[in-house]
Write an enzyme that holds these catalytic residues in place. Structure first.
Site: not given
Length: 236
Positions: A36, A90-91, A103, A112, A130
């Site tokens: 994503t 960020d995902g 994560k 990250e 999620k």
């Protein structure tokens, strides 16, 4: 159904676009890792190319983010050359109602965490799958470990009640190796009642570099869903 018409893929694109639209000119941007976030990087590059925004520099969190940023024409910098990050995108693999995250599915959680915590504003981009009521409900906690310490770290984690497993490569023989040259231990906990303390406890085990629990850092979560076959983005 082609990939272009896949509603899930379109939804990821729209979440990435929504995040990219939050970027303003003259910004230093943390560029995260994952499918994503990759769309966000693409759309930031397109906005730059069109002149809609200007004077953007990115700080990539992984080799993947670095390659994509170069591909889409986003100038890059390093933490040595800057004194702040305006916004990071960020995902996440899990997000709880307090916006705490797990994560590290892409084994990039150490970089990250450095970038995302430095950012003045941290935007998380996910799909609704999620979302969890409690961290650890679905996803194991990734722990980055220096190679020589894997066995004692796994023993220490087991004493904490975790079930550690060394992450193995899918298309390579042997374990997954991070961008820092370390290994990843995925830890399943039956329950994580206190993610703040668990994050600290894991990081205090000698040999652990960083773990994938992110607490008290996400400012905004953009959630993609498919409703009636169409992509929808909502905010948390």
């Amino acid at each position: 159904m082609t990939a272009a018409a896949d509603p899930v893929q379109l939804m990821k694109q729209e979440v990435g676009r929504a995040a990219a639209n939050l970027i303003q000119s003259n910004s230093i941007v943390g560029l995260g890792t994952g499918s994503t976030t990759a769309y966000a990087i693409q759309f930031i590059g397109e906005r730059l190319k069109s002149g809609e925004i200007k004077d953007i520099v990115g700080v990539p969190t992984s080799f993947q983010a670095e390659v994509l940023s170069k591909q889409y024409g986003i100038p890059l910098t390093t933490l040595d050359a800057i004194d702040h990050i305006d916004i990071a995108i960020d995902g996440a693999d899990e997000v709880d109602p307090q916006k705490n995250l797990i994560k590290g599915g892409g084994a990039a959680h150490t970089r990250e965490k450095v970038v995302d915590y430095l950012a003045n504003q941290f935007i998380v981009v996910i799909d609704s799958g999620k979302l969890v009521n409690k961290l650890g409900s679905v996803f194991a906690v990734p722990v980055e470990v220096i190679p020589m310490a894997v066995t004692p770290v796994m023993n220490a984690i087991a004493k904490l009640g975790g079930k550690p497993e060394l992450r193995m490569g899918v298309k390579k023989a042997g374990p997954v190796v991070t961008d820092q040259g370390n290994l990843v231990v995925d830890v399943k906990f039956d329950d994580i009642p206190d993610p703040v303390n668990l994050e600290k406890t894991l990081n205090n085990i000698p040999g652990v570099l960083e773990n994938g629990i992110f607490v008290n850092c996400a400012d905004k979560v953009l959630i993609g869903e498919v409703k009636d076959g169409k992509p929808v983005v909502r905010e948390m």
